[in-house]
Motif scaffolding. Structure first.
Motif, short mmCIF file in Angstrom:
data_model
loop_
_atom_site.label_atom_id
_atom_site.label_comp_id
_atom_site.label_asym_id
_atom_site.label_seq_id
_atom_site.Cartn_x
_atom_site.Cartn_y
_atom_site.Cartn_z
N ALA A 58 -41.89 15.27 -41.65
CA ALA A 58 -41.31 13.93 -41.60
C ALA A 58 -41.16 13.42 -40.17
CB ALA A 58 -39.96 13.92 -42.32
N ASP A 59 -40.89 14.31 -39.22
CA ASP A 59 -40.64 13.89 -37.84
C ASP A 59 -41.91 13.83 -37.00
OD1 ASP A 59 -37.94 13.68 -38.36
OD2 ASP A 59 -37.47 15.70 -37.64
N PHE A 60 -43.05 14.17 -37.59
CA PHE A 60 -44.29 14.18 -36.82
C PHE A 60 -44.77 12.76 -36.55
CE2 PHE A 60 -46.46 18.49 -36.81
CZ PHE A 60 -45.29 19.21 -37.05
N LEU A 61 -45.39 12.57 -35.39
CA LEU A 61 -45.99 11.27 -35.09
C LEU A 61 -46.99 10.90 -36.18
CD1 LEU A 61 -46.70 11.74 -31.27
CD2 LEU A 61 -45.06 10.12 -32.26
N PRO A 62 -47.07 9.63 -36.56
CA PRO A 62 -47.98 9.23 -37.64
C PRO A 62 -49.43 9.65 -37.41
CG PRO A 62 -46.48 7.45 -37.11
CD PRO A 62 -46.26 8.50 -36.08
N GLY A 63 -49.87 9.61 -36.16
CA GLY A 63 -51.26 9.94 -35.87
C GLY A 63 -51.60 11.40 -36.06
N THR A 64 -50.60 12.26 -36.21
CA THR A 64 -50.87 13.69 -36.38
C THR A 64 -50.95 14.09 -37.85
OG1 THR A 64 -48.50 14.30 -36.35
CG2 THR A 64 -49.66 14.20 -34.23
N LYS A 65 -50.78 13.13 -38.75
CA LYS A 65 -50.81 13.44 -40.19
C LYS A 65 -52.04 12.81 -40.83
CE LYS A 65 -46.44 12.02 -40.67
NZ LYS A 65 -45.09 11.79 -41.24
N GLY A 66 -52.86 13.65 -41.45
CA GLY A 66 -54.07 13.17 -42.09
C GLY A 66 -53.85 12.92 -43.57
N VAL A 67 -53.75 11.66 -43.94
CA VAL A 67 -53.47 11.28 -45.33
C VAL A 67 -54.68 10.56 -45.91
CG1 VAL A 67 -51.98 9.95 -46.86
CG2 VAL A 67 -51.00 11.10 -44.85
N TRP A 68 -55.10 11.00 -47.10
CA TRP A 68 -56.22 10.37 -47.79
C TRP A 68 -55.85 10.24 -49.26
CZ3 TRP A 68 -60.12 7.44 -48.43
CH2 TRP A 68 -61.06 7.64 -49.44
N ASN A 69 -56.03 9.02 -49.81
CA ASN A 69 -55.68 8.75 -51.21
C ASN A 69 -54.26 9.16 -51.54
OD1 ASN A 69 -57.96 7.44 -52.10
ND2 ASN A 69 -58.87 9.20 -53.12
N GLY A 70 -53.37 8.91 -50.60
CA GLY A 70 -51.95 9.16 -50.82
C GLY A 70 -51.53 10.61 -50.72
N LYS A 71 -52.44 11.50 -50.29
CA LYS A 71 -52.11 12.92 -50.20
C LYS A 71 -52.34 13.43 -48.78
CE LYS A 71 -53.32 13.84 -55.04
NZ LYS A 71 -54.20 14.61 -55.96
N LEU A 72 -51.48 14.34 -48.36
CA LEU A 72 -51.58 14.93 -47.04
C LEU A 72 -52.62 16.05 -47.06
CD1 LEU A 72 -50.32 15.04 -44.13
CD2 LEU A 72 -48.85 16.87 -45.02
N TYR A 73 -53.67 15.90 -46.24
CA TYR A 73 -54.75 16.87 -46.18
C TYR A 73 -54.75 17.69 -44.88
CZ TYR A 73 -57.37 15.36 -50.32
OH TYR A 73 -57.78 15.09 -51.61
N SER A 74 -54.17 17.15 -43.82
CA SER A 74 -54.25 17.85 -42.53
C SER A 74 -53.08 17.46 -41.64
CB SER A 74 -55.58 17.53 -41.83
OG SER A 74 -55.74 16.13 -41.66
N VAL A 75 -52.78 18.36 -40.71
CA VAL A 75 -51.68 18.15 -39.77
C VAL A 75 -52.13 18.61 -38.39
CG1 VAL A 75 -49.37 18.88 -39.09
CG2 VAL A 75 -49.84 18.36 -41.47
N GLY A 76 -51.83 17.79 -37.39
CA GLY A 76 -52.19 18.13 -36.02
C GLY A 76 -51.02 18.72 -35.26
#
Length: 354
Positions: A47-65
């Motif tokens: 939740a506290d991660f910068l938006p650009g570090t979260k990979g979301v596709w079709n409403g689901k989280l697929y990757s995290v930087g």
């Protein structure tokens, strides 16, 4: 490139490892193609991660930087003072008029080979990452994000046309070197005093600080639709055919602890993804020499188009910008880029967008 080709062959053969390190804007293509699975981790963990570090596709989280990157306008405080320029801030960036006035002042001073360095020699991901935010600040985009089914209007509409004419003027007006720029100048040209300003990333900031004692990092100008920079760097995901998804997820959660995020940042100089990790670093803590980049990532960052078609769209955009910089007709070039992007979307069934 060899690593990318190797990963592609491994994907086709079904021989991917449990954990993949994928570039953020490429992730939707890999998810759409069935190479990645949604992370088996509750998104609230990040939740506290910068938006650009979260990979979301079709409403689901697929990757995290474990880090992000940001671009800023490098300048010397002494240059701003000598040219009588206001120092822009995140809350009050330069307007388009102020930005061009700054370039005019630098050019008129006769002290620099060029007022601005954009790194035009790097015709890879740099163009879409570094330059599409200018287009978006004009009010255009690479593709229409409301549907992701067309680039019509976004890449060739009135705002995009205005961007294209401005972009071309940077080269016809002698403000910036073009596509034949010496690659070495992107590394040392600003340090050597060839350029008054340089559009560059935080990965070059530490070396620049060592050589330029009064360097300042300025936010992107606002061309009318808000000032924006790119976001999204390399991220961890879990391959779709992993036999150990829970173990892979456990490693990603372990690596995403603040103490490791801070260690990554101190080791490689990139932006830690959480405010708490930033406070544990040498450069990004409050008052740190690179704290501005964390603020820029929070305030200005916009991820590149979240679509499997981005892998094609980025190449088309890059060619269009290079052609315009080299003197091609703006309207014709943007129309041709739209036609190519739309044809690719159609040939791929809309890439899953409805």
């Amino acid at each position: 490139m060899p690593r990318v080709l190797g990963e592609g062959k491994a994907a086709l053969a079904g021989n991917l490892p449990d954990i993949l390190d994928v570039d953020g804007p490429i992730m939707p293509n890999w998810a759409w193609a069935g190479y990645l699975q949604p992370l088996p981790i509750d998104e609230s963990e990040f939740a506290d991660f910068l938006p650009g570090t979260k990979g979301v596709w079709n409403g689901k989280l697929y990757s995290v930087g474990l880090w992000d990157a940001a671009v800023a306008l490098f300048a010397r405080q002494s240059t701003l003072d000598e040219l009588g320029l206001r120092t822009p801030t995140v809350d009050k960036p330069w307007s388009s008029e102020e930005f061009m006035a700054a370039l005019d002042a630098a050019k008129a001073s006769g002290k620099y080979e060029f007022a601005l360095d954009l790194g035009m020699n790097d015709q890879a991901e740099w163009y879409s990452y570094a330059f599409s935010p200018f287009l978006q600040s004009f009010g255009g985009d690479i593709v229409d994000r409301s549907t992701y089914r067309t680039a019509e209007g976004a890449l060739n509409g009135e705002a995009a046309q205005a961007f294209g004419k401005w972009w071309q003027s940077l080269f016809t007006g002698g403000y910036a070197p073009g596509t034949s720029e010496d690659p070495a100048d992107q590394q040392t040209g600003f340090i050597d005093g060839k350029f008054a300003f340089q559009w560059n990333g935080n990965w070059r900031a530490v070396e620049t600080m060592k050589a330029v004692d009064d360097v300042v990092f300025l936010p992107a100008p606002d061309f009318g639709a808000g000032n924006k920079i790119g976001a999204g760097s390399w991220q961890f995901g879990v391959s779709a055919k992993s036999k150990h998804p829970e173990g892979a997820a456990a490693f990603i959660k372990f690596a995403a602890q603040d103490k490791y995020l801070a260690a990554f940042s101190d080791g490689i100089g990139l932006i830690p993804p959480t405010p708490s990790a930033a406070q544990m670093t040498k450069n990004y803590k409050d008052g740190g020499p690179l704290a501005m980049f964390f603020e820029l990532s929070k305030a200005q960052a916009l991820v590149r188009p979240v679509t499997p078609g981005y892998v094609v769209q980025a190449k088309v955009f890059t060619k269009a910008l290079a052609d315009i910089a080299n003197g091609a007709d703006v309207a014709d070039t943007l129309d041709a880029a739209v036609d190519e992007i739309d044809a690719d979307i159609e040939s791929n069934g809309g890439y899953g967008h409805r």
